[in-house]
Design a protein around this motif. Sequence first.
Motif, PDB file in Angstrom:
ATOM      1  N   ARG A 165      -3.874  -5.198  -6.562  1.00 49.85           N
ATOM      2  CA  ARG A 165      -4.500  -5.002  -5.015  1.00 49.85           C
ATOM      3  C   ARG A 165      -3.461  -5.601  -4.041  1.00 49.85           C
ATOM      4  N   PRO A 166      -3.374  -4.586  -3.077  1.00 49.08           N
ATOM      5  CA  PRO A 166      -2.418  -4.957  -1.984  1.00 49.08           C
ATOM      6  C   PRO A 166      -2.727  -6.087  -1.174  1.00 49.08           C
ATOM      7  N   LEU A 167      -1.819  -6.683  -0.436  1.00 46.44           N
ATOM      8  CA  LEU A 167      -2.357  -7.774   0.590  1.00 46.44           C
ATOM      9  C   LEU A 167      -2.141  -7.324   2.002  1.00 46.44           C
ATOM     10  N   GLU A 168      -1.453  -6.155   2.273  1.00 43.93           N
ATOM     11  CA  GLU A 168      -1.186  -5.893   3.440  1.00 43.93           C
ATOM     12  C   GLU A 168      -2.280  -5.222   4.426  1.00 43.93           C
ATOM     13  N   ASP A 169      -2.252  -5.114   5.584  1.00 44.85           N
ATOM     14  CA  ASP A 169      -3.160  -4.548   6.530  1.00 44.85           C
ATOM     15  C   ASP A 169      -3.126  -2.822   6.090  1.00 44.85           C
ATOM     16  N   LEU A 170      -2.183  -2.475   5.543  1.00 47.85           N
ATOM     17  CA  LEU A 170      -2.192  -1.015   4.933  1.00 47.85           C
ATOM     18  C   LEU A 170      -1.369  -0.781   4.073  1.00 47.85           C
ATOM     19  N   TYR A 171      -1.635  -0.075   2.999  1.00 52.48           N
ATOM     20  CA  TYR A 171      -0.783   0.190   1.968  1.00 52.48           C
ATOM     21  C   TYR A 171      -1.052   1.798   1.469  1.00 52.48           C
ATOM     22  N   ILE A 172       0.131   2.528   1.734  1.00 51.67           N
ATOM     23  CA  ILE A 172       0.075   3.853   1.348  1.00 51.67           C
ATOM     24  C   ILE A 172       0.834   4.083  -0.055  1.00 51.67           C
ATOM     25  N   ALA A 173       0.485   4.918  -0.883  1.00 49.96           N
ATOM     26  CA  ALA A 173       1.361   4.893  -2.171  1.00 49.96           C
ATOM     27  C   ALA A 173       1.293   6.632  -2.249  1.00 49.96           C
ATOM     28  N   ASP A 210       7.780  -1.397  17.808  1.00 50.80           N
ATOM     29  CA  ASP A 210       7.584  -1.601  19.179  1.00 50.80           C
ATOM     30  C   ASP A 210       6.104  -1.461  19.226  1.00 50.80           C
ATOM     31  N   ALA A 211       5.620  -0.452  18.758  1.00 52.30           N
ATOM     32  CA  ALA A 211       4.135  -0.008  19.114  1.00 52.30           C
ATOM     33  C   ALA A 211       3.335  -0.736  18.137  1.00 52.30           C
ATOM     34  N   GLY A 212       3.841  -1.759  16.995  1.00 51.56           N
ATOM     35  CA  GLY A 212       3.143  -2.687  16.511  1.00 51.56           C
ATOM     36  C   GLY A 212       3.192  -2.512  15.113  1.00 51.56           C
ATOM     37  N   GLY A 213       3.336  -3.706  14.349  1.00 48.26           N
ATOM     38  CA  GLY A 213       3.397  -3.570  12.908  1.00 48.26           C
ATOM     39  C   GLY A 213       4.780  -3.639  12.357  1.00 48.26           C
ATOM     40  N   LEU A 214       4.670  -4.294  11.297  1.00 49.28           N
ATOM     41  CA  LEU A 214       6.026  -4.571  10.267  1.00 49.28           C
ATOM     42  C   LEU A 214       5.878  -3.572   9.103  1.00 49.28           C
ATOM     43  N   GLU A 228       6.332   5.969  -4.338  1.00 48.56           N
ATOM     44  CA  GLU A 228       7.044   5.389  -3.211  1.00 48.56           C
ATOM     45  C   GLU A 228       5.873   4.945  -2.384  1.00 48.56           C
ATOM     46  N   SER A 229       6.074   3.602  -1.796  1.00 48.90           N
ATOM     47  CA  SER A 229       4.976   2.962  -0.978  1.00 48.90           C
ATOM     48  C   SER A 229       5.446   2.608   0.284  1.00 48.90           C
ATOM     49  N   VAL A 230       4.552   2.528   1.150  1.00 45.82           N
ATOM     50  CA  VAL A 230       4.825   1.887   2.722  1.00 45.82           C
ATOM     51  C   VAL A 230       3.783   0.787   2.824  1.00 45.82           C
ATOM     52  N   ARG A 231       4.165  -0.399   3.009  1.00 42.06           N
ATOM     53  CA  ARG A 231       3.145  -1.407   3.263  1.00 42.06           C
ATOM     54  C   ARG A 231       3.582  -1.966   4.841  1.00 42.06           C
ATOM     55  N   VAL A 232       2.228  -2.140   5.437  1.00 47.87           N
ATOM     56  CA  VAL A 232       2.382  -2.248   6.832  1.00 47.87           C
ATOM     57  C   VAL A 232       1.583  -3.726   7.169  1.00 47.87           C
ATOM     58  N   THR A 233       2.068  -4.733   8.010  1.00 44.06           N
ATOM     59  CA  THR A 233       1.195  -5.826   8.382  1.00 44.06           C
ATOM     60  C   THR A 233       1.499  -5.999   9.861  1.00 44.06           C
ATOM     61  N   GLY A 234       0.649  -6.631  10.441  1.00 45.60           N
ATOM     62  CA  GLY A 234       0.456  -6.812  12.010  1.00 45.60           C
ATOM     63  C   GLY A 234       0.314  -5.593  12.763  1.00 45.60           C
ATOM     64  N   MET A 235      -0.734  -4.488  12.140  1.00 47.58           N
ATOM     65  CA  MET A 235      -0.925  -3.487  12.869  1.00 47.58           C
ATOM     66  C   MET A 235      -1.709  -3.584  14.187  1.00 47.58           C
ATOM     67  N   THR A 236      -1.448  -2.738  15.257  1.00 48.37           N
ATOM     68  CA  THR A 236      -2.294  -2.688  16.433  1.00 48.37           C
ATOM     69  C   THR A 236      -2.960  -1.444  16.471  1.00 48.37           C
ATOM     70  N   GLU A 237      -3.815  -1.546  17.630  1.00 47.86           N
ATOM     71  CA  GLU A 237      -4.471  -0.199  17.959  1.00 47.86           C
ATOM     72  C   GLU A 237      -3.728   0.813  18.055  1.00 47.86           C
ATOM     73  N   GLY A 238      -3.995   2.320  17.516  1.00 48.35           N
ATOM     74  CA  GLY A 238      -3.285   3.231  17.559  1.00 48.35           C
ATOM     75  C   GLY A 238      -3.144   3.833  16.414  1.00 48.35           C
TER      76      GLY A 238
END
Length: 313
Positions: A165-173, A210-214, A228-238
């Motif tokens: 189970r991913p812990l981040e706001d967004l997980y894409i694999a 700069d738009a929001g998110g690591l 291959e995956s991208v995990r994002v934390t600290g997402m803002t609206e957009g």
Amino acid sequence: QEGSGTFEVQTDPSGNTIAAGSTSTVIVTYSPQGGLSGHSGTLTFFSNDPDEPEVTIGLRGGDGGPDDISHPIARIAGEHEVTPPEQVELDGSGSSSAVGRDEDLQFTWSVVDQPTYSYAYLDDATTNVAQLNVDIAGTYTVQLIVTDPDTGATSAPARHTVNVRPLEDLYIALTWDKEDTDLDLHLIPDTGDFWGDDDASFCHPELNWDAGGLAVYSGDVSEGFGPESVRVTGMTEGSYYIGVHYFEDNVGASVTANITIYFNGERYGTFSQSLNHNYFWKPGYIRIEEGEGRIIEGDEVPFFSSTRECSEI
């Protein structure tokens, strides 16, 4: 399940609700093996039925076997909750022989259930400790059967479930179905461009937008099936746009790309597309509004892209 491993449950009803007056069929197969002429064991059902919360069914095969047949017992120890991607160590050294020669046991590990579009595999599948290489988020079930080489008696299968189970706001694999190919996952905020400075991919493995998110990219996989995956934390609206590029073709064939998306650890969905070499697919974009995420599927067909290099930050 206890006793002989010649019996194997094919349809496990665990977790199902059976309404009053209805039935559920459980299929158990019998596959004689080893030097024994008969085999026996038991299968126990536990439920919240107030009358019969525990029901045990006897299993016999061949000549039924004498009641004093002793079978080895398989046991698995290991983690039940991990984050992807991960290698999970599963320890079967707690298994025991019925005749006290535990060091002589033979081990057979297998993956009996895994998420759709996962290509997880086991290392050391015939030793007492195996390594489960999980790729994408989801639930995996591993089975262990141990054999007494002196008698040929096998244990009832032990099973171990691992929830990834991913812990981040967004997980894409991203995974794909041809081993000798190279696909690449890309993710950009709505202020960025694919292959540009804000492209979270092999171009830029870690970006603080700069738009929001690591955004953290797992790494470029040029062999196998991914992931291959991208995990994002600290997402803002957009909005955050997904891209998949068929980078390298070593088999001269089309490939099916599979994208799995999780929001806040919960699976949102999986999307698939057949691609030809050098084609770029935009599955859609993720929209964050008032802290909630949703995906808007793209309607653009994959297109040929001659771009193969990233811009430099």
